[in-house]
Structures are given as C-alpha cells and as structure tokens.
Enzyme design. Structure first.
Site, PDB file in Angstrom:
ATOM      1  N   ALA A 153      29.958  12.381 -31.688  1.00 14.29           N
ATOM      2  CA  ALA A 153      29.777  12.369 -33.317  1.00 14.29           C
ATOM      3  C   ALA A 153      28.212  11.851 -33.580  1.00 14.29           C
ATOM      4  O   ALA A 153      27.777  10.554 -33.149  1.00 14.29           O
ATOM      5  CB  ALA A 153      30.638  11.025 -33.742  1.00 14.29           C
TER       6      ALA A 153
ATOM      7  N   PHE B   6      27.837  21.402 -35.141  1.00 14.15           N
ATOM      8  CA  PHE B   6      28.522  21.496 -36.460  1.00 14.15           C
ATOM      9  C   PHE B   6      30.006  21.961 -35.954  1.00 14.15           C
ATOM     10  O   PHE B   6      30.712  22.821 -36.594  1.00 14.15           O
ATOM     11  CB  PHE B   6      27.998  22.430 -37.659  1.00 14.15           C
ATOM     12  CG  PHE B   6      26.552  22.160 -37.808  1.00 14.15           C
ATOM     13  CD1 PHE B   6      26.493  21.000 -38.777  1.00 14.15           C
ATOM     14  CD2 PHE B   6      25.612  22.873 -37.425  1.00 14.15           C
ATOM     15  CE1 PHE B   6      24.972  20.743 -38.985  1.00 14.15           C
ATOM     16  CE2 PHE B   6      24.276  22.599 -37.575  1.00 14.15           C
ATOM     17  CZ  PHE B   6      23.894  21.525 -38.418  1.00 14.15           C
TER      18      PHE B   6
ATOM     19  N   SER C 145      28.740  15.355 -37.163  1.00 11.39           N
ATOM     20  CA  SER C 145      28.416  14.157 -37.834  1.00 11.39           C
ATOM     21  C   SER C 145      29.503  13.338 -37.857  1.00 11.39           C
ATOM     22  O   SER C 145      29.473  12.039 -38.259  1.00 11.39           O
ATOM     23  CB  SER C 145      27.528  14.266 -38.913  1.00 11.39           C
ATOM     24  OG  SER C 145      28.013  14.952 -39.848  1.00 11.39           O
TER      25      SER C 145
ATOM     26  N   ARG D 188      35.000  33.253 -33.236  1.00 15.05           N
ATOM     27  CA  ARG D 188      35.383  32.443 -32.100  1.00 15.05           C
ATOM     28  C   ARG D 188      35.739  33.338 -30.994  1.00 15.05           C
ATOM     29  O   ARG D 188      35.342  32.899 -29.814  1.00 15.05           O
ATOM     30  CB  ARG D 188      36.489  31.501 -32.395  1.00 15.05           C
ATOM     31  CG  ARG D 188      36.035  30.365 -33.739  1.00 15.05           C
ATOM     32  CD  ARG D 188      37.497  29.661 -33.840  1.00 15.05           C
ATOM     33  NE  ARG D 188      36.963  28.511 -34.912  1.00 15.05           N
ATOM     34  CZ  ARG D 188      37.565  28.570 -35.971  1.00 15.05           C
ATOM     35  NH1 ARG D 188      38.623  28.979 -36.187  1.00 15.05           N
ATOM     36  NH2 ARG D 188      37.407  27.355 -36.827  1.00 15.05           N
TER      37      ARG D 188
ATOM     38  N   CYS E   5      27.344  29.665 -44.353  1.00 15.17           N
ATOM     39  CA  CYS E   5      28.764  30.041 -45.226  1.00 15.17           C
ATOM     40  C   CYS E   5      28.170  29.800 -46.786  1.00 15.17           C
ATOM     41  O   CYS E   5      29.135  29.494 -47.444  1.00 15.17           O
ATOM     42  CB  CYS E   5      29.624  29.175 -45.073  1.00 15.17           C
ATOM     43  SG  CYS E   5      29.318  27.365 -44.974  1.00 15.17           S
TER      44      CYS E   5
ATOM     45  N   ASP F 297      26.925  26.187 -36.787  1.00 18.37           N
ATOM     46  CA  ASP F 297      27.919  26.717 -38.077  1.00 18.37           C
ATOM     47  C   ASP F 297      27.620  25.857 -39.139  1.00 18.37           C
ATOM     48  O   ASP F 297      28.593  24.941 -39.219  1.00 18.37           O
ATOM     49  CB  ASP F 297      29.185  26.963 -37.581  1.00 18.37           C
ATOM     50  CG  ASP F 297      30.014  27.458 -38.744  1.00 18.37           C
ATOM     51  OD1 ASP F 297      29.609  28.056 -39.757  1.00 18.37           O
ATOM     52  OD2 ASP F 297      31.262  27.187 -38.486  1.00 18.37           O
TER      53      ASP F 297
END
Ligand code: SAH
Length: 395
Positions: free
Chosen positions: A279, A230, A253, A214, A339, A299
C-alpha cells in the site's frame, strides 16, 4: 397524458444531433416550451420546428441525454426491448453462459442506447449505477426488464448510485438492494478467481474493462519481473503469475485494495512467494524503487474527469510515464493506460511520446488497446471510447 416539454435549438446547433450524437449541451438551446423538470422525457426540435430526438432533461452542461432519434414513449415495453437487446449482445459475445468468465458489463450507457445507465454483471448479481435523474426515475421499469431478460441468471440486484447521481432535492434511494442481499461474492475471469465486494469496492466493485488487456499481460509475463502499479484488486498481477512471471509486485495507495489483492493472489496461487502487495503512493514508490522490473503496468485512475482540467491531466500522464521509462530495465515492456473520457487517444499518445523522449529511451508501440466489446461504443459518440492503452517495448 400531459404534453411533453419541447426544446428548440438555436440555428445551426442541430448538426451534431443529425449525426446521432446523443447529447444536447445547454448552450445549444434557444427556448424551452413547458416545465423544466429534471429527469423528464423531452422532445428536441431544430429552430424550424422539425423533430430531432427525445431524451432525458437535466440542468447542467449536458441538458438532454438522447434516448431515441424517433418519437418514443418510455413505457415498460420500451425498457424491455432495450435491456433485452443489451443482454442479447452479451449472448452473441459468448459472455452469458461461459464456463471461464462470468463477469461482464450488461449495459454500457450510450454504447447500449441508454445514456446515464451502467449495469455490471457478477455471476448472477447485477450492480447498477445511474448517472442521470432520468435513468433514476425509470429504475423500477428497468429492474423489471432486467428480471425478464436474465430470468434465473439473476438472483441479486444492487443499486449503487450514491456516488454517481447528482445531489438534488427529492432524489432518494440512491443505493440499496433491489433484489436479494448478498454483499460480496467470487467471480471468474478467463478462469481466474476474484473476490468482489460490490457494496464497498470502487465503482461497481471490479474493473471489468481490463479483461482483454490482463490476458495480454499474461502472455508477456514468462520469466519477467512485474510491477503492477495502481493494481486495485490485483487483476493484472494474477494473470502475470499465471503467465509464469519471476516475481510480481502490486502497488496501490488504498490499503483495502491491497488486502483484496492479497486475498485474490491466495485464491489463485495459495502460498506462492512470487507475489508481494504494497500500500503505497505511486510516485513515492518510483522514487525509492530498487528492483529492476522488466514488465510494468500503469493503470491510474482518471486524471481528467472534465474537459477543463485536461492540460493538468496530460501533464500527469507525462510525469507518470516518464518515471516508468526512466526505471524500466532494457528490453522491458510497459502497459500504459488512460481511462479519462476527456483525454483522446491522440492526446494520450502524445503525452507518452513526450515522456519517452524526455527519458531518452528508444520505444516501439506493440499494441494499441481499448475496452472489450461488452463496453461497446456508439460510432457517433467518440467520448464513449474512454479506455486507451499502449503496449510498448523499451530498448
Ligand atoms: N488496474 C486496476 C484498476 C486501477 S483503478 C484493475 O485492473 O483492477 C486505479 C487505482 O489507483 C485505484 O485502486 C486507486 O486506489 C489507485 N490509486 C489512486 N491514486 C494512487 C496513487 N497516487 N498511488 C497509487 N495508487 C493510486
């Protein structure tokens, strides 16, 4: 004390343990002498009866999670030492008394010699996730050790293992407060403020592992049009705004995540019109996208939770990254992450490479990113390096 269960491995199946890899797969086991109680501490031997390790037993593909390669008792002293050792590392890293950051990972499972245990620290609040019955059974001792280590730096402990512990008969009390009762609070990360709800949020409430990435996004943001895809609670977006972005759009989402993103934007940059949060599904957003962004962050959640869905996951990364390469403005920067523990750095890079080639863009790698040092990785356990990121320049 009753004698411990002894697990004998098949011939040749001792090699990974001799190289200190902390898992015993069920297929490596020749014979089990003694009761097969889940969560028990068991001793593992090679087929010539030489001692190899002690660990927590559980039915399933990973049968033993190694606690020690020397014979140990997991008494209070043992946990005191392990937990204090983990705390000390965070002190060494300058995380424990830091005026700009008060959120960090205190225990990172195998990386801290405690497979099956995650503890995240949020300004005086510890959120625990146990992933194994063995850790669940030792929770009382572990919590006592945590109180001893942190002293007055700890006022709340929340056990959030409902979603991480397997469903087994007799396993109760997976979630709930073990000290205090505060459900949400505010933390500081590199000087930015974030509202965290550890009871209702995803994982332990906040994605602590993206702290360094970040910061890097902040450094690249000056004058750019940023899309944080994301975004969850908007971590990257806040740094982009701080770094002087022209506009920042956060997409996730989950409506709840978007509400929290707006709250965090307001906390740090009240009334700032540069930020919008939406969203929406990532692929739908890409399809209908009108803005020409020149800094894009991808991400996504773990696409591969298990090795057997690996190829589908790699397809997913390729598809997603291809959308990004097709959409980004010339001279743009992409931060792209995986991830998934089951996806290796090399495989991730290959998926991104194919995506770039399919989009016919000229792409250079500027940085290769990973998780920060409060998420340490045992050198013997490569699977622990789950977070992989690439910073790319797209001509
Ligand atoms: N970048 C975040 C962490 C992302 S976690 C941070 O720095 O904190 C992954 C996020 O992807 C979750 O918040 C989840 O709600 C969201 N997500 C999952 N599937 C999605 C989809 N199809 N489209 C958009 N968002 C999605």
């Amino acid at each position: 004390m009753a004698e411990r269960t002894r697990i004998v491995l098949k011939s040749g199946k001792d090699q990974s343990l001799r190289r200190f890899h902390p898992w015993v797969f069920s297929g490596a086991i020749k014979k089990i002498h003694g009761p097969e109680r889940e969560g028990d501490l068991v001793d593992v031997y090679d087929n010539k009866e030489e001692f190899l390790a002690s660990g927590h037993y559980q039915h399933g593909s990973i049968a033993v999670r190694v606690i020690s390669f020397e014979a140990v008792e997991t008494d209070q002293d043992f946990w005191d030492q392990r937990i204090a050792h983990a705390w000390k590392l965070r002190e060494t890293l300058g995380m424990v008394s830091n005026s700009r950051t008060n959120v960090f990972r205190w225990v990172n499972a195998e990386g801290d010699g405690m497979p099956g245990l995650i503890v995240d620290y949020y300004a005086g609040v510890a959120v625990i996730q146990t992933h194994s019955i063995g850790m669940h059974r030792n929770l009382e001792a572990i919590v006592l050790s945590m109180k001893k280590s942190a002293g007055d730096k700890l006022h709340t402990i929340y056990n959030k293992s409902e979603s991480t512990l397997p469903d087994k008969p007799g396993i109760t009390g997976k979630s709930g407060f073990l000290l205090g009762d505060r459900e949400r609070g505010e933390v500081l990360e590199n000087g930015y403020r974030f509202s965290v709800n550890w009871v209702e949020g995803q994982k332990t409430g906040f994605f602590i592992d993206q702290r360094e990435s970040r910061r890097l996004v902040g450094e690249y943001s000056q004058g750019r049009k940023v899309l944080n895809m994301f975004g969850y609670t908007g971590g990257f977006s806040i740094y982009a705004m701080g770094g002087g972005a022209q506009l920042v759009h956060s997409v996730d989402s989950s409506g709840k995540a978007i509400d929290l993103t707006r709250e965090n934007a307001e906390l740090n940059f009240p009334g700032d019109k540069r930020h919008e949060a939406k969203a929406e599904d990532a692929f739908t957003y890409f399809k209908d996208m009108k803005e020409a962004y020149d800094l894009l962050i991808l991400d996504p959640p773990a696409f591969a939770k298990h090795q057997n869905v690996l190829s589908r996951a790699l397809q997913g990364y390729k598809r997603l990254n291809q959308r990004a390469f097709e959409a980004i403005a010339p001279g743009g920067i992409i931060f792209t992450f995986s991830c998934s523990q089951a996806v290796s750095r090399e495989n991730f890079r290959k998926s991104v490479f194919v995506a770039a080639a399919n989009a016919r863009r000229k792409v250079r790698v500027l940085h290769q990113l990973s998780q920060p040092p409060d998420h340490p990785v045992s050198i013997y356990h490569l699977e622990g390096e789950y977070l992989k990121g690439l910073v790319l320049e797209v001509e």
